[in-house]
Design a protein around this motif. Structure first.
Motif, PDB file in Angstrom:
ATOM      1  N   SER A 256       4.269   8.296   6.137  1.00 22.75           N
ATOM      2  CA  SER A 256       3.509   9.504   7.053  1.00 22.75           C
ATOM      3  C   SER A 256       2.204   9.315   7.130  1.00 22.75           C
ATOM      4  CB  SER A 256       4.195  10.765   6.950  1.00 22.75           C
ATOM      5  OG  SER A 256       3.735  11.738   7.955  1.00 22.75           O
ATOM      6  N   ALA A 257       1.439   9.253   5.992  1.00 20.91           N
ATOM      7  CA  ALA A 257       0.002   9.376   5.961  1.00 20.91           C
ATOM      8  C   ALA A 257      -0.625   7.963   6.119  1.00 20.91           C
ATOM      9  CB  ALA A 257      -0.446   9.735   4.158  1.00 20.91           C
ATOM     10  N   PHE A 258       0.031   6.889   5.790  1.00 20.33           N
ATOM     11  CA  PHE A 258      -0.340   5.501   6.094  1.00 20.33           C
ATOM     12  C   PHE A 258      -0.423   5.593   7.711  1.00 20.33           C
ATOM     13  CE2 PHE A 258       0.276   1.004   6.994  1.00 20.33           C
ATOM     14  CZ  PHE A 258      -0.775   0.391   6.317  1.00 20.33           C
ATOM     15  N   CYS A 259       0.697   5.784   8.108  1.00 18.93           N
ATOM     16  CA  CYS A 259       0.604   5.603   9.713  1.00 18.93           C
ATOM     17  C   CYS A 259       0.212   6.551  10.422  1.00 18.93           C
ATOM     18  CB  CYS A 259       2.212   5.729   9.988  1.00 18.93           C
ATOM     19  SG  CYS A 259       3.154   3.969   9.439  1.00 18.93           S
ATOM     20  N   ASN A 260      -0.638   7.435   9.783  1.00 15.01           N
ATOM     21  CA  ASN A 260      -1.383   8.522  10.529  1.00 15.01           C
ATOM     22  C   ASN A 260      -0.575   9.351  11.246  1.00 15.01           C
ATOM     23  OD1 ASN A 260      -4.813   8.123  10.752  1.00 15.01           O
ATOM     24  ND2 ASN A 260      -3.720   6.602   9.642  1.00 15.01           N
TER      25      ASN A 260
ATOM     26  N   ILE B  83       0.957  -1.269  -0.050  1.00 16.33           N
ATOM     27  CA  ILE B  83      -0.078  -0.142  -0.005  1.00 16.33           C
ATOM     28  C   ILE B  83       0.950   1.296  -0.079  1.00 16.33           C
ATOM     29  CG2 ILE B  83      -1.777   1.090   1.604  1.00 16.33           C
ATOM     30  CD1 ILE B  83      -2.617  -1.421   2.168  1.00 16.33           C
ATOM     31  N   GLU B  84       1.979   1.165   0.926  1.00 16.99           N
ATOM     32  CA  GLU B  84       2.980   2.547   0.816  1.00 16.99           C
ATOM     33  C   GLU B  84       3.596   2.548  -0.387  1.00 16.99           C
ATOM     34  OE1 GLU B  84       3.797   2.472   5.743  1.00 16.99           O
ATOM     35  OE2 GLU B  84       5.012   1.802   4.321  1.00 16.99           O
ATOM     36  N   LEU B  85       3.783   1.559  -1.085  1.00 16.01           N
ATOM     37  CA  LEU B  85       4.613   1.732  -2.508  1.00 16.01           C
ATOM     38  C   LEU B  85       3.697   2.406  -3.573  1.00 16.01           C
ATOM     39  CD1 LEU B  85       6.948   1.100  -4.289  1.00 16.01           C
ATOM     40  CD2 LEU B  85       6.102  -1.384  -4.672  1.00 16.01           C
ATOM     41  N   ILE B  86       2.334   1.747  -3.451  1.00 11.40           N
ATOM     42  CA  ILE B  86       1.539   2.279  -4.630  1.00 11.40           C
ATOM     43  C   ILE B  86       1.270   3.719  -4.131  1.00 11.40           C
ATOM     44  CG2 ILE B  86      -0.878   2.003  -5.327  1.00 11.40           C
ATOM     45  CD1 ILE B  86      -0.829  -1.162  -4.679  1.00 11.40           C
ATOM     46  N   GLY B  87       1.080   4.089  -3.123  1.00  7.66           N
ATOM     47  CA  GLY B  87       0.801   5.340  -2.667  1.00  7.66           C
ATOM     48  C   GLY B  87       1.992   6.323  -3.259  1.00  7.66           C
ATOM     49  N   ALA B  88       3.135   5.823  -2.997  1.00 10.46           N
ATOM     50  CA  ALA B  88       4.350   6.511  -3.307  1.00 10.46           C
ATOM     51  C   ALA B  88       4.448   6.734  -4.782  1.00 10.46           C
ATOM     52  CB  ALA B  88       5.784   5.899  -2.653  1.00 10.46           C
TER      53      ALA B  88
ATOM     54  N   LEU C 175      -6.734   8.291   1.127  1.00  8.77           N
ATOM     55  CA  LEU C 175      -6.601   7.166   0.916  1.00  8.77           C
ATOM     56  C   LEU C 175      -5.902   6.189   2.038  1.00  8.77           C
ATOM     57  CD1 LEU C 175      -7.573   6.280  -2.858  1.00  8.77           C
ATOM     58  CD2 LEU C 175      -9.127   5.995  -0.943  1.00  8.77           C
ATOM     59  N   LEU C 176      -4.636   6.760   1.782  1.00 13.86           N
ATOM     60  CA  LEU C 176      -3.606   6.361   2.892  1.00 13.86           C
ATOM     61  C   LEU C 176      -3.979   6.280   4.334  1.00 13.86           C
ATOM     62  CD1 LEU C 176      -0.368   7.272   1.018  1.00 13.86           C
ATOM     63  CD2 LEU C 176      -1.107   4.766   1.445  1.00 13.86           C
ATOM     64  N   ILE C 177      -4.413   7.611   4.731  1.00 19.06           N
ATOM     65  CA  ILE C 177      -4.854   7.898   6.153  1.00 19.06           C
ATOM     66  C   ILE C 177      -5.952   6.776   6.405  1.00 19.06           C
ATOM     67  CG2 ILE C 177      -6.102   9.219   7.671  1.00 19.06           C
ATOM     68  CD1 ILE C 177      -4.398  11.735   5.984  1.00 19.06           C
ATOM     69  N   ILE C 178      -6.980   6.532   5.676  1.00 22.19           N
ATOM     70  CA  ILE C 178      -8.250   5.902   5.721  1.00 22.19           C
ATOM     71  C   ILE C 178      -7.860   4.289   5.952  1.00 22.19           C
ATOM     72  CG2 ILE C 178     -10.426   5.004   5.068  1.00 22.19           C
ATOM     73  CD1 ILE C 178     -10.694   8.006   3.491  1.00 22.19           C
ATOM     74  N   ILE C 179      -7.119   3.916   4.921  1.00 21.37           N
ATOM     75  CA  ILE C 179      -6.682   2.509   4.884  1.00 21.37           C
ATOM     76  C   ILE C 179      -5.999   2.059   6.220  1.00 21.37           C
ATOM     77  CG2 ILE C 179      -5.354   0.796   3.708  1.00 21.37           C
ATOM     78  CD1 ILE C 179      -5.797   2.218   1.137  1.00 21.37           C
ATOM     79  N   GLY C 180      -5.097   3.080   6.646  1.00 19.35           N
ATOM     80  CA  GLY C 180      -4.128   2.781   7.690  1.00 19.35           C
ATOM     81  C   GLY C 180      -4.993   2.832   8.947  1.00 19.35           C
TER      82      GLY C 180
END
Length: 271
Positions: A106-110, A80-85, A141-146
């Motif tokens: 940073s976004a995925f880990c809130n 997920i972090e790779l796709i976001g990047a 999306l990263l914030i929500i998924i995390g």
């Protein structure tokens, strides 16, 4: 936290930024999950007591299959972090690779830490990208998924769109999360973003509904919000994310139980 975070780009060296990113990653996944990753990678056997600790760390309903679930979480996190990047990379320009990786983590880990500050404007956060749909949507999306929790991931992965097959915890988390995004977004759209128009107004409203629940990014000046809008942001920060997620706070399930209990009292029902 947001102001301190925004100064990272103009103060810390590349090594310092790397250390911060890894600390964010460990904090988001949790110490238990990180330690489990070390055990899995080293090939060591995991005891029943360790499995029980892992179960509590991610709010899983049972011990059985916990190691497999942990492996799923680690692989899913990296993917997920790779796709976001990769999505953000073209937007950030020449520094795209490092900026994209850091902000994705940073976004995925809130966490809400960013590298966009400069010597003259250290606390800009994502205001420079307020009208950029790619940055807004990917970060949200990263914030929500995390923030929905690792156990909810598994339900979505196994049952896809068959919502009725999800565990009760996942149903509560997804329903509450949706309400906590849509209702505040509607409020911000009509109350605090009346001076904006079109896609900018929509993106700003959705982003501000998503980011307060422990993420910390912002695309607008929060000091310009109405007192009611600022109070709503405080409430969202208090609620936070979901159990077994990268987010903190009181948790969405706690809110759901409190609201359900209050409604039962008002309706004079025992359950």
């Amino acid at each position: 936290m947001c102001d301190r975070a925004c100064s990272r780009g103009c103060y810390w060296s590349a090594f310092g930024q790397t250390v911060i990113m890894f600390l964010i990653q460990i904090g988001g996944l949790g110490v238990i999950t990180t330690a489990t990753a070390v055990f899995i990678l080293s090939g060591r056997k995991i005891s029943i007591m360790q499995r029980s600790t892992m179960q509590n760390a991610i709010s899983a309903p049972k011990v059985g299959g916990i190691v497999r679930l942990m492996s799923f979480i680690l692989k899913g996190t990296l993917l997920i972090e790779l796709i976001g990047a990769l999505f953000m990379m073209p937007v950030f320009g020449l520094r795209g690779i490092w900026m994209s990786i850091f902000h994705s983590v940073s976004a995925f880990c809130n966490a809400g830490f960013d590298l966009l500050g400069t010597k003259w404007h250290p606390f800009v956060s994502l205001t420079s990208y307020a009208v950029n749909p790619v940055i807004n949507i990917v970060i949200m999306l990263l914030i929500i998924i995390g923030g929905i929790g690792f156990f909810t991931w598994e339900d979505i992965y196994l049952h896809k769109f068959h919502f009725k097959h999800y565990h009760m915890q996942s149903k509560v988390i997804l329903t509450t999360t949706l309400c906590l995004i849509l209702l505040p977004a509607v409020f911000f759209f009509f109350q605090d973003y009346g001076n904006l128009s079109g896609i900018h107004r929509l993106l700003a409203s959705l982003f501000q509904a998503v980011t307060p629940r422990t993420a910390g990014f912002n695309t607008a000046d929060l000091t310009l919000f109405s007192e009611v809008g600022q109070m709503l942001i405080i409430i969202l920060m208090l609620i936070g994310g979901s159990p077994g997620s990268t987010a903190g706070g009181m948790k969405t399930t706690t809110l759901a139980v409190l609201v359900s209990s209050a409604l039962s009292v008002f309706r004079k029902k025992e359950h």
